[in-house]
Design an enzyme around this catalytic site. Structure first.
Site, PDB file in Angstrom:
ATOM      1  N   LYS A 128       0.756  -1.221  -0.072  1.00  0.00           N
ATOM      2  CA  LYS A 128      -0.137  -0.017  -0.039  1.00  0.00           C
ATOM      3  C   LYS A 128       0.800   1.197   0.007  1.00  0.00           C
ATOM      4  O   LYS A 128       1.561   1.669   1.120  1.00  0.00           O
ATOM      5  CB  LYS A 128      -0.864   0.097   1.297  1.00  0.00           C
ATOM      6  CG  LYS A 128      -2.243   0.584   1.139  1.00  0.00           C
ATOM      7  CD  LYS A 128      -2.171   2.127   0.918  1.00  0.00           C
ATOM      8  CE  LYS A 128      -2.201   2.939   1.929  1.00  0.00           C
ATOM      9  NZ  LYS A 128      -1.842   4.432   1.887  1.00  0.00           N
ATOM     10  N   GLU A 136       9.341   1.642  10.773  1.00  0.00           N
ATOM     11  CA  GLU A 136      10.439   2.554  10.333  1.00  0.00           C
ATOM     12  C   GLU A 136       9.868   3.969  10.531  1.00  0.00           C
ATOM     13  O   GLU A 136       8.975   4.592   9.603  1.00  0.00           O
ATOM     14  CB  GLU A 136      10.960   2.322   8.879  1.00  0.00           C
ATOM     15  CG  GLU A 136      11.511   0.957   8.775  1.00  0.00           C
ATOM     16  CD  GLU A 136      13.219   0.973   9.161  1.00  0.00           C
ATOM     17  OE1 GLU A 136      13.388   1.955   9.922  1.00  0.00           O
ATOM     18  OE2 GLU A 136      14.025   0.192   9.191  1.00  0.00           O
ATOM     19  N   CYS A 166      14.047  11.025   5.975  1.00  0.00           N
ATOM     20  CA  CYS A 166      13.848  10.548   7.528  1.00  0.00           C
ATOM     21  C   CYS A 166      15.279  10.828   8.325  1.00  0.00           C
ATOM     22  O   CYS A 166      15.374  11.052   9.567  1.00  0.00           O
ATOM     23  CB  CYS A 166      13.475   9.142   7.632  1.00  0.00           C
ATOM     24  SG  CYS A 166      14.410   8.114   6.562  1.00  0.00           S
ATOM     25  N   GLU A 216       9.745  16.498  14.787  1.00  0.00           N
ATOM     26  CA  GLU A 216      10.355  16.412  13.381  1.00  0.00           C
ATOM     27  C   GLU A 216       9.687  17.545  12.381  1.00  0.00           C
ATOM     28  O   GLU A 216       8.493  17.545  12.435  1.00  0.00           O
ATOM     29  CB  GLU A 216       9.751  15.027  12.812  1.00  0.00           C
ATOM     30  CG  GLU A 216      10.434  14.742  11.519  1.00  0.00           C
ATOM     31  CD  GLU A 216      10.095  13.460  10.940  1.00  0.00           C
ATOM     32  OE1 GLU A 216      11.148  12.598  10.516  1.00  0.00           O
ATOM     33  OE2 GLU A 216       8.933  12.883  10.984  1.00  0.00           O
TER      34      GLU A 216
HETATM   35  P1  NAD Z   1       2.229   8.651   7.370  1.00  0.00           P
HETATM   36  O1  NAD Z   1       2.374   8.145   8.537  1.00  0.00           O
HETATM   37  O2  NAD Z   1       1.256   9.899   7.141  1.00  0.00           O
HETATM   38  O3  NAD Z   1       1.943   7.672   6.154  1.00  0.00           O
HETATM   39  C1  NAD Z   1       2.490   6.501   5.934  1.00  0.00           C
HETATM   40  C2  NAD Z   1       1.819   5.470   5.325  1.00  0.00           C
HETATM   41  O4  NAD Z   1       0.775   4.990   6.166  1.00  0.00           O
HETATM   42  C3  NAD Z   1       0.781   5.835   3.963  1.00  0.00           C
HETATM   43  O5  NAD Z   1       0.905   5.144   2.891  1.00  0.00           O
HETATM   44  C4  NAD Z   1      -0.497   6.073   4.643  1.00  0.00           C
HETATM   45  O6  NAD Z   1      -1.609   6.088   3.655  1.00  0.00           O
HETATM   46  C5  NAD Z   1      -0.514   4.808   5.757  1.00  0.00           C
HETATM   47  N1  NAD Z   1      -1.442   5.286   6.729  1.00  0.00           N
HETATM   48  C6  NAD Z   1      -2.100   6.358   7.450  1.00  0.00           C
HETATM   49  N2  NAD Z   1      -2.975   5.970   8.259  1.00  0.00           N
HETATM   50  C7  NAD Z   1      -3.088   4.695   8.444  1.00  0.00           C
HETATM   51  C8  NAD Z   1      -3.624   3.880   9.455  1.00  0.00           C
HETATM   52  N3  NAD Z   1      -4.242   4.359  10.320  1.00  0.00           N
HETATM   53  N4  NAD Z   1      -3.158   2.437   9.237  1.00  0.00           N
HETATM   54  C9  NAD Z   1      -2.254   2.027   8.443  1.00  0.00           C
HETATM   55  N5  NAD Z   1      -1.630   2.791   7.470  1.00  0.00           N
HETATM   56  C10 NAD Z   1      -1.934   4.108   7.471  1.00  0.00           C
HETATM   57  O7  NAD Z   1       3.702   9.223   6.998  1.00  0.00           O
HETATM   58  P2  NAD Z   1       3.933  10.151   5.480  1.00  0.00           P
HETATM   59  O8  NAD Z   1       3.486  11.773   5.935  1.00  0.00           O
HETATM   60  O9  NAD Z   1       3.487   9.468   4.370  1.00  0.00           O
HETATM   61  O10 NAD Z   1       5.713  10.198   5.774  1.00  0.00           O
HETATM   62  C11 NAD Z   1       6.335  10.726   6.313  1.00  0.00           C
HETATM   63  C12 NAD Z   1       7.168  10.319   7.554  1.00  0.00           C
HETATM   64  O11 NAD Z   1       7.739   8.907   7.263  1.00  0.00           O
HETATM   65  C13 NAD Z   1       7.900  10.780   8.196  1.00  0.00           C
HETATM   66  O12 NAD Z   1       7.698  11.271   9.590  1.00  0.00           O
HETATM   67  C14 NAD Z   1       9.426  10.215   7.885  1.00  0.00           C
HETATM   68  O13 NAD Z   1      10.381  10.424   8.976  1.00  0.00           O
HETATM   69  C15 NAD Z   1       8.947   9.052   8.001  1.00  0.00           C
HETATM   70  N6  NAD Z   1       9.855   7.929   7.081  1.00  0.00           N
HETATM   71  C16 NAD Z   1      10.575   7.282   7.932  1.00  0.00           C
HETATM   72  C17 NAD Z   1      11.601   6.430   7.404  1.00  0.00           C
HETATM   73  C18 NAD Z   1      12.408   5.528   7.840  1.00  0.00           C
HETATM   74  O14 NAD Z   1      12.776   4.604   7.175  1.00  0.00           O
HETATM   75  N7  NAD Z   1      12.498   5.331   9.262  1.00  0.00           N
HETATM   76  C19 NAD Z   1      11.821   6.571   5.883  1.00  0.00           C
HETATM   77  C20 NAD Z   1      10.876   7.360   5.117  1.00  0.00           C
HETATM   78  C21 NAD Z   1      10.018   8.359   5.792  1.00  0.00           C
END
Ligand code: NAD
Length: 528
Positions: A173, A246, A280, A378
């Site tokens: 997803k 992650e 990240c 962040e």
């Molecule tokens: P997000 O948490 O808003 O969304 C991530 C994913 O989760 C999306 O596909 C979203 O549709 C899905 N999602 C949303 N609600 C959900 C739920 N209730 N259940 C399951 N899935 C759900 O994050 P974002 O804004 O897309 O990404 C940015 C964040 O990701 C930042 O905090 C960044 O630091 C982090 N990130 C971490 C890493 C790592 O490797 N540690 C890498 C890249 C990004």
């Protein structure tokens, strides 16, 4: 726009319109998968996985090899899709997405066969010496992957290929903001000969991610924010679903007094602003020794003022747009809060609506401190907040004063000192004299501690997350009853007492006595 998007454009079903973050123009639409459709995808994946797991690793890796060749050949086209929906400069799409994915292929091709080979487990227990132990690594079955938008190709690609190579199927997803990069991954894997049921991309928003978690997948790899990660962890706990999380970071950069100011300031500017600060592993806070503080700040400001903002498709662009306006507002709030609490604005600090809705000028703030949101939460935008320190001790304490623990960097001309300080930083990765780039080393484990997550992707630890360990204990004397079976009584007690003394007795005399006691009673006893 790909074929699926075109088809969906014509259909009245629920769909998500995807926009180019630089221009806000629609670049196509994808369907919102229902809970039932997602459950059906997982079921198809489960059936296909049974056959897939029976193939040799060489057969599975053949798909990875073909994928690697196809991706290299089509790198410009795939980079254009990434830039079209994520906004980053094309050069960054090639360097931080395509290159990372290709390197992951090489890692898998070089390592998976040996990794999956049954591993002998030697043991020391004298009572068990007639047994041989083997560790097998079994695929989980169907792995669910939920991805964010900031690295829409490399993150799901590395995770998907690792899952597939170890014998799993995947239902993915992607972020609702960047689904086309995952659809490119799906297309390339199909063209490489992969059974379509082994990787299925299910598009949708948060509820589609929640439905995937609920769908009967055997493990979930989630990459995203801490807030969503906590919701996922709660849902997983209710189902006892194993998860890798992650999550976000607030990565500190420590610049010691003996660092090369020119090099370190270039690193800070790149580490804070690449991908418009939406990484990240971005430099999210910078601590600089007071003896070089002013020099470092002027170098950062001078370099920041040279950066060109614009559409990622323009080869001259250094910094692209942010993904959406909500993210832009968070950045502006953090900058305003810092200034209100005494930070000095040295560059940027405002939106660039002349370029489009989603542009924020690369920003340098001096005299930041930990009362400011910008040093605690962040920010995920193009901001470099800098603060000074007096001693390395103080810098380590400031770096560790955070709920996050994804990565950190230390800058010094004394590598030994850097390595020593690295041990004292609470983070999944600490780089000495570099920022961000370790993500491009496929052998290096990636992941965090504290609120930055649980588990690892990449490298050997990333492979281990895709399998469960099965210990096979095989007895070399199948016709012999075990001494510890029934037939208890005074002789058995005597025998056990002697055996414990024989193995763990505090000196030689005790051990000899134990051996005699145990052997004597052995003769007087027969297990049932
Ligand atoms: P997000 O948490 O808003 O969304 C991530 C994913 O989760 C999306 O596909 C979203 O549709 C899905 N999602 C949303 N609600 C959900 C739920 N209730 N259940 C399951 N899935 C759900 O994050 P974002 O804004 O897309 O990404 C940015 C964040 O990701 C930042 O905090 C960044 O630091 C982090 N990130 C971490 C890493 C790592 O490797 N540690 C890498 C890249 C990004």
């Amino acid at each position: 726009m790909n074929a699926q998007a075109e088809m969906i454009n014509a259909a009245p079903a629920a769909q998500i319109v995807v926009r180019n973050p630089a221009t806000r123009e629609s670049i196509g639409a994808v369907p919102v998968f229902t809970q039932q459709q997602i459950a059906e995808a997982v079921e198809r994946a489960r059936v296909a996985q049974e056959k897939w797991a029976k193939k040799s690793s060489a057969e599975r890796l053949e798909i990875v090899r073909r994928f690697q060749t196809l991706l290299e050949t089509q790198k410009e086209a795939v980079a254009a899709v990434i830039t079209g929906e994520a906004g980053k400069p094309l050069a960054e799409a090639l360097a931080t997405e395509i290159l990372v994915a290709l390197d992951a292929c090489a890692f898998l091709l070089n390592n998976v066969t040996a990794f999956l080979r049954p591993e002998p487990v030697p043991h020391a227990n004298l009572a068990m010496k007639l047994k041989r132990g083997l560790l097998l690594r079994e695929p989980y079955g169907v792995i669910g992957i939920i991805s964010p938008w900031n690295y829409p190709f490399s993150l799901p690609t590395v995770q998907t290929l690792t899952a597939l190579a170890t014998g799993n199927a995947v239902v993915l997803k992607p972020s609702e903001f960047t689904p086309f990069s995952s659809l490119e991954l799906e297309r390339l894997l199909r063209e490489s000969g992969l059974d379509p049921d082994l990787l299925q991309v299910v598009t949708g928003e948060g509820p589609a991610g929640a439905a995937l978690m609920d769908s009967g997948v055997n493990k979930l790899i989630f990459t995203g924010s801490v807030a969503t990660g906590k919701r996922v962890a709660q849902g997983a706990a209710a189902r006892l679903l194993p998860v890798v999380l992650e999550l976000g970071g607030k990565d500190p950069m420590i610049v010691l007094e003996d660092a090369d100011v020119d090099v370190a300031s270039s690193a800070a500017v790149w580490g804070a602003f690449m991908n418009a600060g939406q990484t990240c592993l971005s430099v999210e806070r910078c601590y600089v020794h007071r003896s070089i503080y002013d020099k470092f700040l002027s170098a950062c400001v001078e370099k920041t003022n040279k950066l060109r903002l614009g559409n990622g498709t323009d080869p001259n662009t250094d910094v692209g747009p942010m993904i959406h306006n909500r993210q832009l507002r968070i950045v502006q709030e953090h900058v305003d809060d810092a200034i209100a609490r005494g930070a000095r604005l040295l560059a940027g600090g405002k939106t660039r609506s002349d370029l489009g809705d989603n542009f924020f000028a690369p920003t340098v703030l001096a005299d930041a401190n930990h009362s400011m949101r910008i040093m605690r939460e962040e920010t995920f935008g193009p901001v470099l907040p800098v603060c000074s320190f007096a001693t390395a001790e103080e810098a380590v304490a400031l770096a560790n004063d955070s709920e996050y623990g994804l990565a950190a960097s230390i800058w010094t001309s004394d590598r030994r000192r850097g390595d020593e300080l690295a041990r004292r930083i609470d983070a999944g990765t600490v780089m000495v004299n570099d920022v961000v780039a370790c993500f491009g080393i496929s052998e290096a484990p990636h992941g965090g501690v504290k609120a930055s997550g649980i588990g690892r992707t990449h490298g050997r630890f990333g492979l281990e997350e895709m399998v469960w360990p099965k210990y096979v204990d095989s007895d070399r004397l199948p016709r012999m009853k075990k001494l510890w079976w029934y037939g208890y009584g005074p002789a058995f007690k005597q025998q056990m007492s002697g055996f414990v003394e024989l193995v763990f007795g505090r000196n030689l005399t005790n051990r000899i006595r134990g051996a005699m006691k145990s052997t004597k009673s052995y003769r007087n006893r027969k297990p049932l």
